[in-house]
Write an enzyme that holds these catalytic residues in place. Structure first.
Site, PDB file in Angstrom:
ATOM      1  N   THR A 133       0.817  -1.151  -0.051  1.00 10.22           N
ATOM      2  CA  THR A 133       0.007   0.052   0.071  1.00 10.22           C
ATOM      3  C   THR A 133       0.856   1.234  -0.133  1.00 10.22           C
ATOM      4  OG1 THR A 133      -1.510   1.229   1.348  1.00 10.22           O
ATOM      5  CG2 THR A 133       0.015  -0.405   2.471  1.00 10.22           C
ATOM      6  N   ASP A 134       0.419   2.425  -0.540  1.00 14.13           N
ATOM      7  CA  ASP A 134       0.958   3.584  -0.436  1.00 14.13           C
ATOM      8  C   ASP A 134       1.076   4.225   0.993  1.00 14.13           C
ATOM      9  OD1 ASP A 134      -1.837   4.237   0.026  1.00 14.13           O
ATOM     10  OD2 ASP A 134      -1.757   5.823  -1.603  1.00 14.13           O
ATOM     11  N   GLU A 135       0.286   3.663   2.100  1.00 16.22           N
ATOM     12  CA  GLU A 135       0.383   4.122   3.204  1.00 16.22           C
ATOM     13  C   GLU A 135       1.551   3.920   4.055  1.00 16.22           C
ATOM     14  OE1 GLU A 135      -3.232   3.538   5.748  1.00 16.22           O
ATOM     15  OE2 GLU A 135      -4.610   3.599   4.100  1.00 16.22           O
ATOM     16  N   TYR A 159      -1.882  -0.473  11.035  1.00 16.21           N
ATOM     17  CA  TYR A 159      -2.086  -1.090   9.758  1.00 16.21           C
ATOM     18  C   TYR A 159      -0.737  -0.712   8.777  1.00 16.21           C
ATOM     19  CZ  TYR A 159      -3.299  -1.598   4.845  1.00 16.21           C
ATOM     20  OH  TYR A 159      -3.305  -1.945   3.397  1.00 16.21           O
ATOM     21  N   LYS A 163       2.100  -3.171   7.394  1.00 21.28           N
ATOM     22  CA  LYS A 163       2.445  -3.213   5.950  1.00 21.28           C
ATOM     23  C   LYS A 163       3.925  -2.941   5.680  1.00 21.28           C
ATOM     24  CE  LYS A 163      -0.047  -4.531   3.024  1.00 21.28           C
ATOM     25  NZ  LYS A 163      -0.407  -5.890   2.480  1.00 21.28           N
TER      26      LYS A 163
HETATM   27  P1  NAD Z   1      -9.759  -7.282   2.363  1.00 22.01           P
HETATM   28  O1  NAD Z   1      -9.744  -6.945   3.704  1.00 22.01           O
HETATM   29  O2  NAD Z   1     -10.962  -7.033   1.444  1.00 22.01           O
HETATM   30  O3  NAD Z   1      -9.176  -8.776   2.064  1.00 22.01           O
HETATM   31  C1  NAD Z   1      -8.366  -9.295   2.788  1.00 22.01           C
HETATM   32  C2  NAD Z   1      -8.418 -11.062   2.506  1.00 22.01           C
HETATM   33  O4  NAD Z   1      -7.504 -11.546   3.028  1.00 22.01           O
HETATM   34  C3  NAD Z   1      -9.658 -11.620   3.002  1.00 22.01           C
HETATM   35  O5  NAD Z   1     -10.283 -12.475   2.021  1.00 22.01           O
HETATM   36  C4  NAD Z   1      -9.237 -12.212   4.067  1.00 22.01           C
HETATM   37  O6  NAD Z   1     -10.306 -13.374   4.547  1.00 22.01           O
HETATM   38  C5  NAD Z   1      -7.940 -12.628   3.908  1.00 22.01           C
HETATM   39  N1  NAD Z   1      -7.275 -13.016   5.023  1.00 22.01           N
HETATM   40  C6  NAD Z   1      -6.964 -12.114   6.223  1.00 22.01           C
HETATM   41  N2  NAD Z   1      -6.275 -12.858   7.140  1.00 22.01           N
HETATM   42  C7  NAD Z   1      -5.907 -13.974   6.654  1.00 22.01           C
HETATM   43  C8  NAD Z   1      -4.995 -15.063   7.051  1.00 22.01           C
HETATM   44  N3  NAD Z   1      -4.331 -14.916   8.224  1.00 22.01           N
HETATM   45  N4  NAD Z   1      -4.957 -16.027   6.120  1.00 22.01           N
HETATM   46  C9  NAD Z   1      -5.266 -16.185   5.030  1.00 22.01           C
HETATM   47  N5  NAD Z   1      -6.152 -15.158   4.446  1.00 22.01           N
HETATM   48  C10 NAD Z   1      -6.424 -14.122   5.189  1.00 22.01           C
HETATM   49  O7  NAD Z   1      -8.400  -6.419   1.776  1.00 22.01           O
HETATM   50  P2  NAD Z   1      -8.195  -5.705   0.486  1.00 22.01           P
HETATM   51  O8  NAD Z   1      -8.767  -4.414   0.189  1.00 22.01           O
HETATM   52  O9  NAD Z   1      -8.758  -6.734  -0.668  1.00 22.01           O
HETATM   53  O10 NAD Z   1      -6.628  -5.655   0.264  1.00 22.01           O
HETATM   54  C11 NAD Z   1      -5.869  -6.862  -0.271  1.00 22.01           C
HETATM   55  C12 NAD Z   1      -4.503  -6.474  -0.242  1.00 22.01           C
HETATM   56  O11 NAD Z   1      -4.011  -4.938  -0.935  1.00 22.01           O
HETATM   57  C13 NAD Z   1      -3.776  -6.182   1.196  1.00 22.01           C
HETATM   58  O12 NAD Z   1      -2.635  -6.534   1.446  1.00 22.01           O
HETATM   59  C14 NAD Z   1      -3.759  -4.584   1.441  1.00 22.01           C
HETATM   60  O13 NAD Z   1      -2.853  -4.123   2.216  1.00 22.01           O
HETATM   61  C15 NAD Z   1      -3.630  -4.346  -0.078  1.00 22.01           C
HETATM   62  N6  NAD Z   1      -3.934  -2.986  -0.507  1.00 22.01           N
HETATM   63  C16 NAD Z   1      -5.216  -2.620  -0.354  1.00 22.01           C
HETATM   64  C17 NAD Z   1      -5.861  -1.252  -0.959  1.00 22.01           C
HETATM   65  C18 NAD Z   1      -7.315  -0.817  -0.658  1.00 22.01           C
HETATM   66  O14 NAD Z   1      -7.538   0.148  -1.201  1.00 22.01           O
HETATM   67  N7  NAD Z   1      -8.159  -1.643  -0.305  1.00 22.01           N
HETATM   68  C19 NAD Z   1      -4.658  -0.554  -1.560  1.00 22.01           C
HETATM   69  C20 NAD Z   1      -3.525  -0.755  -1.721  1.00 22.01           C
HETATM   70  C21 NAD Z   1      -3.176  -2.027  -1.317  1.00 22.01           C
HETATM   71  O1  DAU Z   2      -4.195   4.033   0.556  1.00 22.72           O
HETATM   72  C1  DAU Z   2      -4.419   2.623   0.371  1.00 22.72           C
HETATM   73  C2  DAU Z   2      -5.361   2.105   1.443  1.00 22.72           C
HETATM   74  O2  DAU Z   2      -6.640   2.477   1.500  1.00 22.72           O
HETATM   75  C3  DAU Z   2      -5.215   0.740   1.845  1.00 22.72           C
HETATM   76  O3  DAU Z   2      -3.800   0.221   2.184  1.00 22.72           O
HETATM   77  C4  DAU Z   2      -6.349   0.396   2.902  1.00 22.72           C
HETATM   78  O4  DAU Z   2      -6.057  -1.261   2.900  1.00 22.72           O
HETATM   79  C5  DAU Z   2      -7.613   0.751   2.716  1.00 22.72           C
HETATM   80  O5  DAU Z   2      -8.467   0.415   3.668  1.00 22.72           O
HETATM   81  C6  DAU Z   2      -7.574   2.208   2.250  1.00 22.72           C
HETATM   82  O6  DAU Z   2      -7.265   2.728   3.600  1.00 22.72           O
HETATM   83  P1  DAU Z   2      -7.925   4.256   4.037  1.00 22.72           P
HETATM   84  O7  DAU Z   2      -7.835   4.651   5.188  1.00 22.72           O
HETATM   85  O8  DAU Z   2      -7.392   5.502   2.918  1.00 22.72           O
HETATM   86  O9  DAU Z   2      -9.339   3.819   3.459  1.00 22.72           O
HETATM   87  P2  DAU Z   2     -10.805   4.135   4.057  1.00 22.72           P
HETATM   88  O10 DAU Z   2     -11.890   3.695   3.105  1.00 22.72           O
HETATM   89  O11 DAU Z   2     -10.913   3.515   5.602  1.00 22.72           O
HETATM   90  O12 DAU Z   2     -10.855   5.812   4.080  1.00 22.72           O
HETATM   91  C7  DAU Z   2     -10.768   6.577   3.205  1.00 22.72           C
HETATM   92  C8  DAU Z   2     -10.763   8.022   3.626  1.00 22.72           C
HETATM   93  O13 DAU Z   2     -11.950   8.271   4.164  1.00 22.72           O
HETATM   94  C9  DAU Z   2      -9.897   8.369   5.076  1.00 22.72           C
HETATM   95  O14 DAU Z   2      -9.343   9.656   4.961  1.00 22.72           O
HETATM   96  C10 DAU Z   2     -10.874   7.946   6.087  1.00 22.72           C
HETATM   97  C11 DAU Z   2     -12.147   8.552   5.440  1.00 22.72           C
HETATM   98  N1  DAU Z   2     -13.583   8.068   6.178  1.00 22.72           N
HETATM   99  C12 DAU Z   2     -13.576   6.578   6.093  1.00 22.72           C
HETATM  100  C13 DAU Z   2     -14.650   6.041   6.521  1.00 22.72           C
HETATM  101  C14 DAU Z   2     -14.740   4.412   6.780  1.00 22.72           C
HETATM  102  C15 DAU Z   2     -14.526   8.789   6.614  1.00 22.72           C
HETATM  103  O15 DAU Z   2     -14.332  10.107   6.457  1.00 22.72           O
HETATM  104  N2  DAU Z   2     -15.535   8.093   6.996  1.00 22.72           N
HETATM  105  C16 DAU Z   2     -15.718   6.790   7.177  1.00 22.72           C
HETATM  106  O16 DAU Z   2     -16.669   6.265   7.618  1.00 22.72           O
END
Ligand code: NAD
Ligand code: DAU
Length: 352
Positions: A133-135, A159, A163
């Protein structure tokens, strides 16, 4: 040829698996523990498809991972599995340390043992692709340059710290043992099958239910948003042509404030599912801020474009319209997700 995908029942993992099998016949083995975020229904269209095998299991289970590698002999392991929600990492960091750090370590060790026994050609072809992730880069000021791959790591939440730790492990396994790794650091994804605890799906499902749209703080935090299938195509490009040991940032060239996001979602819902009570914007409610809330993320995605020719196919306008339409078309998916642990989480998060 086969690939092993961890976390393939989650949001990005399931979109990746579906996308992969829509454009390739190379089989996929999905390993997923089915935590609250894992939903086998996301992969329902693959039921009976001989190209896909689903295994319910934990990435911290080294014996299971070793068995799967030996049995299926994958040419790549794509590691999506993680605890992924920042707010949950604040209220309960333990699961993040276990899955994101110990889990990645377990996979690296199992992959190293498997890879070191491969013949020369298979050894050279094998890839461990770490999805990150970019975080990990921390928070930007309004005038700072977007994150390049050379940016120092400054994670601010449990988190992002977990990562960041996993990224460092992946890097170390390459430098120390020569494991052929690739790491991608992506911005915020959105699209179908997104669990409604994250901003965009939460706003859609709350609006449709007539519930408050909770904005943390002043709503001016900035994220870069990428449609999820663009993330999948970027991962395919890096897997196919990325240089070993390198990291590639993936982003949508699309910075927006949270308020702009929510206004866009409301405007689309006003158009596609008008509400007799008036614009959905009336439901916007300011709530207490997330502790340590990162102000701005922005991605410099020039390296992946320069080296691999990748750019996102969707604009935010096209991607968000598809996303809102998907949620309108799949109320039963939303209802089933909401009847599980998700509901308890929402109750805990949004009281007080
Ligand atoms: P998600 O939470 O939707 O899915 C995570 C999956 O991992 C789920 O299916 C869960 O059951 C599985 N999992 C969790 N713990 C596990 C374990 N111990 N063993 C096996 N499986 C397990 O997450 P996502 O949003 O699909 O993110 C996927 C990946 O991409 C993550 O590594 C996250 O850090 C990264 N990422 C997410 C975003 C985003 O915007 N969502 C952006 C950049 C990177
Ligand atoms: O940047 C990549 C990341 O993006 C991934 O690594 C994470 O897995 C993914 O969850 C996401 O993280 P964020 O914290 O940016 O996403 P989230 O959807 O939780 O929140 C997006 C923005 O919106 C953040 O500034 C917090 C805000 N927010 C979020 C929720 C859930 C609100 O204002 N209200 C809300 O209820």
């Amino acid at each position: 040829m086969t690939i092993l995908v961890t976390g393939g029942a989650g949001f990005i993992g399931s979109n990746f698996v579906l996308d992969w099998l829509s454009s390739s016949d190379e089989p996929v083995v999905t390993l997923d523990a089915l935590t609250y975020a894992g939903n086998l229904e996301n992969l329902a269209s693959l039921a009976g498809d001989a190209r896909h095998i689903f295994v319910k299991g934990d990435i911290c289970d080294g014996a299971l991972v070793a068995k799967l590698l030996a049995e299926h002999q994958p040419r790549a392991l794509l590691h999506f599995a993680a605890e992924s929600h920042v707010d949950r990492s604040i209220s309960g960091p333990g699961a993040f340390m276990r899955t994101n750090i110990e889990g990645t370590y377990t996979l690296l060790e199992a992959a190293r043992a498997y890879w070191s026994e491969l013949g020369e050609a298979d050894k050279a072809a094998f890839r461990f692709h770490h999805v990150s992730t970019d975080e990990v880069y921390g928070s930007l000021g309004a005038d700072d340059a977007p994150f390049a791959e050379t940016k120092t790591y400054e994670p601010n939440s449990p988190y992002s710290a977990s990562k960041a730790a996993s990224d460092h492990l992946v890097r170390a396994w390459h430098h120390t043992y020569g494991l052929p790794v690739l790491t991608t650091n992506c911005s915020n994804n959105y699209g179908p099958l997104h669990f409604p605890e994250k901003l965009i799906p939460l706003m859609i499902v709350n609006a449709l239910a007539g519930k408050a749209l909770p904005i943390y703080g002043d709503g001016k935090n900035v994220r870069d948003w990428l449609y999820v299938t663009d993330h999948a195509s970027a991962i395919r490009a890096v897997l196919a042509g990325g240089r070993l040991g390198e990291t590639y940032n993936i982003g949508g060239w699309n910075e927006m404030t949270n308020l702009d996001i929510v206004h866009t979602v409301c405007a689309l819902l006003d158009e596609l599912r008008p509400d007799a009570g008036g614009s959905y914007k009336r439901l916007i409610t300011y709530v207490k801020d997330r502790p340590g809330h990162d102000r701005r993320y922005a991605i410099d995605a020039r390296k992946i474009e320069r080296e691999l020719g990748w750019r996102p196919a969707e604009t935010f306008a096209t991607g968000i319209r598809k996303t809102v339409q998907w949620y309108l078309d799949h109320p039963e998916w939303v209802a089933r997700v909401q009847s599980g642990a998700y509901r308890d989480w929402v109750a805990q998060q949004y009281t007080a």
